[in-house]
Structures are given as C-alpha cells and as structure tokens.
Design a protein around this motif. Sequence first.
Motif, PDB file in Angstrom:
ATOM      1  N   HIS A 183     -13.418  10.950  64.444  1.00  0.00           N
ATOM      2  CA  HIS A 183     -14.609  11.634  63.952  1.00  0.00           C
ATOM      3  C   HIS A 183     -14.882  11.203  62.519  1.00  0.00           C
ATOM      4  N   GLU A 184     -15.910  10.387  62.355  1.00  0.00           N
ATOM      5  CA  GLU A 184     -16.355   9.956  61.039  1.00  0.00           C
ATOM      6  C   GLU A 184     -17.763  10.493  60.801  1.00  0.00           C
ATOM      7  N   ASP A 185     -18.205  10.402  59.554  1.00  0.00           N
ATOM      8  CA  ASP A 185     -19.607  10.701  59.259  1.00  0.00           C
ATOM      9  C   ASP A 185     -20.464   9.576  59.838  1.00  0.00           C
ATOM     10  N   PRO A 186     -21.693   9.892  60.239  1.00  0.00           N
ATOM     11  CA  PRO A 186     -22.357  11.184  60.144  1.00  0.00           C
ATOM     12  C   PRO A 186     -22.175  12.003  61.417  1.00  0.00           C
ATOM     13  N   GLN A 187     -22.477  13.291  61.336  1.00  0.00           N
ATOM     14  CA  GLN A 187     -22.654  14.065  62.556  1.00  0.00           C
ATOM     15  C   GLN A 187     -23.969  13.636  63.198  1.00  0.00           C
ATOM     16  N   VAL A 188     -23.986  13.622  64.541  1.00  0.00           N
ATOM     17  CA  VAL A 188     -25.157  13.129  65.271  1.00  0.00           C
ATOM     18  C   VAL A 188     -25.644  14.216  66.229  1.00  0.00           C
ATOM     19  N   PRO A 189     -26.501  15.118  65.757  1.00  0.00           N
ATOM     20  CA  PRO A 189     -26.987  16.205  66.610  1.00  0.00           C
ATOM     21  C   PRO A 189     -27.863  15.706  67.748  1.00  0.00           C
TER      22      PRO A 189
END
Length: 266
Positions: free
Chosen positions: A175-181
């Motif tokens: 889990h890396e950035d970014p979050q992907v909504p």
Amino acid sequence: MIIYKTDEQVELMQISALLVSQTLSEIAGVLKAGMKTEEIDKLAKEFIHDNGAISSFYNYNGFPSQLITSVNDVVVHGLPGKEELKDGDIISVDVGVIKNKYHGDHAYTFIIGDAKPEIIKLVKTTKESLFVGIKEAVVGKRLGDIGFAIQQHNEKQGYGVVRDFVGHGLGQSMHEDPQVPNYGRKGTGMLLKENLVMAIEPMINMGTKDVFMERDGWTVRTADGKPSVHFEHDVCVKKGTALILSDYSIIEAAEKKNNNLNTSYY
C-alpha cells in the motif's frame, strides 16, 4: 509520498502482477460448489511458493491467510475457512504476491453455477466499471477522473459504491500513496504522471454503499446483507493508454473451461 517507477521497475512489477493472474487462473480451473475456501488458500500457497514468491497478505498486520476469499455479502477481507461454496454463490478472490521485491495485487469475482440475473448483472457492471476507470489512468488526467468514471458507471444502475475501502499505489510496499477511491469528481485530485503504478479496484454493492466489520477484525460485509462484487487490476499510468500489468485473459480462459462457473455475462 508518491513513488514513480522506472521502466525497469515496472517490468519487475509486471512479473509479480502476472503471477497473481496465473494464481487466479489456477483457482478458476478448480472452483466449484462444495469446495471449502480453505482449499483455495492451500492451492494458492503452493502455487505461489512453487513460482518463487510469497504471499503479500500472509501476516500483513496479522492477517492469517495466504489470500482473501469474500463470498456473497462479504465486500473484502474474507477469511478462508471451512465454509463450503454453494450453487449460486459469488466469490471474490484477492491475491497478492511478492517477487523480486515488488508486489502484485489484484482480485477477480467468480460466479458458482446458476445465479440470479440480478447478481450476474452486478458482476458484469462492476467488471465493466474497472475498465471504465482504467481508461482514465493516463498522463494528464486527475485522480478524481478515475473515481468519477467508476462511480457513474455503477450508480446509474442503482448500485452502492463502497467508500470505506479504496484502491492504492503499489510497489515495494503493498500500500503506497496515493489512495485511489472508486468515487470522485472530474478534474479533481492529483495530476497523473507517467509510471505511477496503482491497484484500481471497484468494490460495488447491490444495495447500500454502507459496510460493517465483523468481530474477527477482518471480514467486511454489506450493511444490508446484499451481495458485493470486487474486481482489481494493477495499472501503470502512461501517455494515451494505461498499461495493465495484470492479465484477466488467462483467468477468463480457465473460467470458461470450468463448467462449474457461470460466464454467461461475457
């Protein structure tokens, strides 16, 4: 912090992503009613290890299994166990591997035997929405464009788009950035640049978008008990057209050969 990959790193990530696809293909070949979800977990462990990799999920924050098996109203993080699959069930299988120090992580939802038309439609629409979102994962677009596309495709069918869990960047960390909504507004969010690698993963409910977590601290279910579907691809942002690192075609080929699975929505 956003970690953009070199072309060489993307190639390594594609190896990991394809091993996930191969694992899901092995599972697609044997899934059937009466099979226990713990049997799927055992199969995945052996196949991943035989191919020189290890599970990304096992012991991640204490997670006790090799992979995730989410059946019917389980949205994500279902624990494999002695539960037997039944005719008409849907099961999302989420697999992660570490190979060459890089993670691959994606998911696929299977239909066991005969299922109600409304469930088949939910699976079809969710899978379509993944590719609708991937079309937006190109240089010059914004993160909100991906979520907007997925949200619109599903909400126009009356489905609930899960907010509590989202996609994510991917690399040497799972889990890396970014979050992907899977929801958002057009033209908002970070600008997408070349060689950003993401796991795009719509989690779509037949009813409400709301979910709850069971006492085991992992299993997430829909608040209304209606089915949920989860598809996920590993995607690299490129100019013009996104590069999909994982491969559904080999999963689909195995799925079509297995008479115990329903592929009528193709």
